[in-house]
Design an enzyme around this catalytic site. Structure first.
Site, PDB file in Angstrom:
ATOM      1  N   LYS A 277       0.986  -1.289   0.111  1.00 44.01           N
ATOM      2  CA  LYS A 277      -0.039   0.113   0.043  1.00 44.01           C
ATOM      3  C   LYS A 277       0.859   1.364  -0.037  1.00 44.01           C
ATOM      4  O   LYS A 277       2.031   1.054   0.457  1.00 44.01           O
ATOM      5  CB  LYS A 277      -1.078   0.172   1.082  1.00 44.01           C
ATOM      6  CG  LYS A 277      -2.035   0.698   1.365  1.00 44.01           C
ATOM      7  CD  LYS A 277      -3.142   0.670   2.194  1.00 44.01           C
ATOM      8  CE  LYS A 277      -4.249   1.590   1.969  1.00 44.01           C
ATOM      9  NZ  LYS A 277      -5.304   1.329   2.973  1.00 44.01           N
TER      10      LYS A 277
ATOM     11  N   HIS B 196      -6.441  -7.262  -6.030  1.00 44.22           N
ATOM     12  CA  HIS B 196      -7.803  -6.678  -5.239  1.00 44.22           C
ATOM     13  C   HIS B 196      -8.430  -5.686  -6.122  1.00 44.22           C
ATOM     14  O   HIS B 196      -7.708  -4.459  -6.547  1.00 44.22           O
ATOM     15  CB  HIS B 196      -6.908  -5.798  -4.080  1.00 44.22           C
ATOM     16  CG  HIS B 196      -7.117  -7.377  -3.121  1.00 44.22           C
ATOM     17  ND1 HIS B 196      -6.918  -6.738  -1.489  1.00 44.22           N
ATOM     18  CD2 HIS B 196      -7.136  -8.423  -3.189  1.00 44.22           C
ATOM     19  CE1 HIS B 196      -6.850  -8.043  -0.990  1.00 44.22           C
ATOM     20  NE2 HIS B 196      -7.157  -8.897  -1.696  1.00 44.22           N
TER      21      HIS B 196
ATOM     22  N   ASP C 299     -12.181  -5.882  -3.273  1.00 45.03           N
ATOM     23  CA  ASP C 299     -11.704  -5.374  -1.773  1.00 45.03           C
ATOM     24  C   ASP C 299     -12.297  -3.982  -1.706  1.00 45.03           C
ATOM     25  O   ASP C 299     -11.932  -2.936  -2.422  1.00 45.03           O
ATOM     26  CB  ASP C 299     -10.393  -5.257  -1.837  1.00 45.03           C
ATOM     27  CG  ASP C 299     -10.020  -4.747  -0.147  1.00 45.03           C
ATOM     28  OD1 ASP C 299     -10.965  -4.877   0.601  1.00 45.03           O
ATOM     29  OD2 ASP C 299      -8.614  -4.599  -0.008  1.00 45.03           O
TER      30      ASP C 299
HETATM   31 MN   LIG Z   1      -6.787  -4.653  -0.842  1.00 45.49          MN
END
Ligand SMILES: [Mn+2]
Length: 422
Positions: A230, A288, A328
């Site tokens: 991330k 995702h 997600d």
């Molecule tokens: Mn994710």
């Protein structure tokens, strides 16, 4: 209605055939690609640990207070059943460790075992769907410092390493029970709101923690390990230990997959541009599917250019069957079943859109350096009668056509969700 859909499909089939695309074949292939549906959309990422006093701090940042949030396993499964009725195809369910069911006993995350997910396994068996898993490194007393696996505190780190190890065992167990691959994906929130002196130090600690988690050889053909990067989070704006470069480097040469989340990069950066590079060096990939909007990385998936680009890149790399698609997102401001249905149907639509690309003709134009024709075909592909093929898929899979599903979620909201006292 059925006659109209079939005759529209017949016409669409001809239109696509002119450009060398076999729509029947595309629908068959679409039917063989599962999408992993995130259980956490149904309860705003709260989990069930709140049912057991003293374990959770109550979930991460889902916004909105739409009535009827699921508050336990039975309600969540009931809601997922409703969503599954409106989504074409056979899919998988993606669980987080915080959805363990311990019958009131306090079982902390470093003590979790397969038996705490037996109801989910029974559910998956009875519905003929697969399961995926995620250790939960957030919403916990021991994640409050902002660091888990990358913490300098040995005790904190030990706790989370144990959670990571147990999650791999649980995922392998789920895979064995269902005789289907279970992807175990590690995402940690570790990072810092403001400038950090010791970026390198935390990354070295994270590497050691991951090494320990993955040191255990698990003999299962059904376990796939993955790690998810991330760029930033709320409260970790300046520094995130598990960055893209960190995990991309970490997985090289290891039997661990990379997870790319559409919402975990700079706003103008698309994971579609990264897919072919990763697949050059890795055999598989976890995606995702999400939608970033400014500071948020998790809006309900829209059938937009970004999503189509991701599906097209996977298909063009010939990687539809070595890519794991998982949605997600979480939105507590709208009917949560609608959120699931919109997001998952859109993901499936994007896969179909990619499968219907007139790739053979485009490739031929490219090979012969006829680049005007290549551009023309890319553009023509956008206005082919895609909707007629999608409707046919929904018809064949016995799920509502077009917007017909909306009425079903409304009825469910009246009859079930609004009767819940929250
Ligand atoms: Mn994710």
């Amino acid at each position: 209605m059925t006659d109209n859909i079939n005759s529209a499909y017949g016409w669409a089939k001809e239109r696509y055939a002119i450009l060398g695309v076999d729509t029947d074949k595309a629908l068959d292939e679409l039917n063989s690609i599962p999408v992993s549906i995130n259980c956490w959309q149904g309860d705003d990422v709260a989990g069930f640990e709140g049912l057991t006093e003293g374990v959770s701090d109550g979930g991460i940042l889902s916004t909105g207070s739409y009535p009827g949030r699921a508050a336990n396993g039975d309600e969540l499964r009931q809601d997922i059943d409703m969503a599954l009725k409106l989504i074409p195809g056979a899919h998988k369910l993606n669980l987080h460790a915080m959805y363990a069911e311990t019958d009131g006993a306090k079982v902390d995350r470093d003590e979790l075992q397969l038996c705490h997910f037996s109801r989910w396994i029974e559910y998956a068996k009875s519905r003929g769907i697969g399961l995926d898993f995620n250790p939960t490194f957030f919403s916990h007393e021991k994640s409050k410092s902002g660091f888990t696996l990358a913490s300098e505190d040995k005790e904190i780190r030990r706790f989370w390493i144990e959670h990571g190890k147990r999650s791999r065992e649980i995922a392998a167990g789920m895979g064995e029970e269902l005789k289907r691959v279970c992807v175990n994906n590690i995402w940690i929130p570790d990072g810092s709101k403001d400038m950090t002196l010791n970026r390198y130090k935390h990354r070295m600690i994270l590497k050691d923690s991951l090494d320990e988690i993955f040191a255990q050889k698990i003999d299962s053909e059904y376990l796939v390990d993955a790690v998810e990067c991330k760029l930033f989070g709320i409260g970790s704006e300046s520094y995130v230990t598990g960055s893209h470069e960190f995990y991309l480097s970490y997985v090289m040469g290891k039997d661990i997959s990379l997870c790319l989340d559409m919402g975990h990069f700079h706003p103008t950066e698309s994971i579609a541009d990264k897919i072919s590079s990763v697949l050059t060096f890795k055999n598989d990939l976890l995606l995702h599917v999400s939608r970033p909007v400014r500071w948020d990385s998790d809006h309900v998936v829209s059938f937009n250019d970004d999503l189509q680009a991701v599906a097209l890149e996977v298909k063009r790399a010939g990687a539809m069957h070595r890519t794991y698609f998982a949605v997600d997102f979480f939105d507590g401001s709208i009917n949560r079943i609608s959120a699931w249905v919109i997001g998952v149907r859109n993901t499936i639509k994007a896969l179909l859109f990619a499968l219907l690309e007139p790739a053979a003709l485009i490739s031929e134009a490219e090979r012969s350096q006829d680049l005007g024709t290549r551009l023309a075909l890319f553009e023509e592909a956008k206005t082919l009668p895609f909707a007629a093929v999608w409707d046919k898929y929904c018809l064949d899979k016995k799920v509502p056509i077009g917007a017909d599903w909306i009425e079903e979620t409304k009825a469910y909201e009246t009859n079930v969700l609004r009767k819940r006292d929250r």
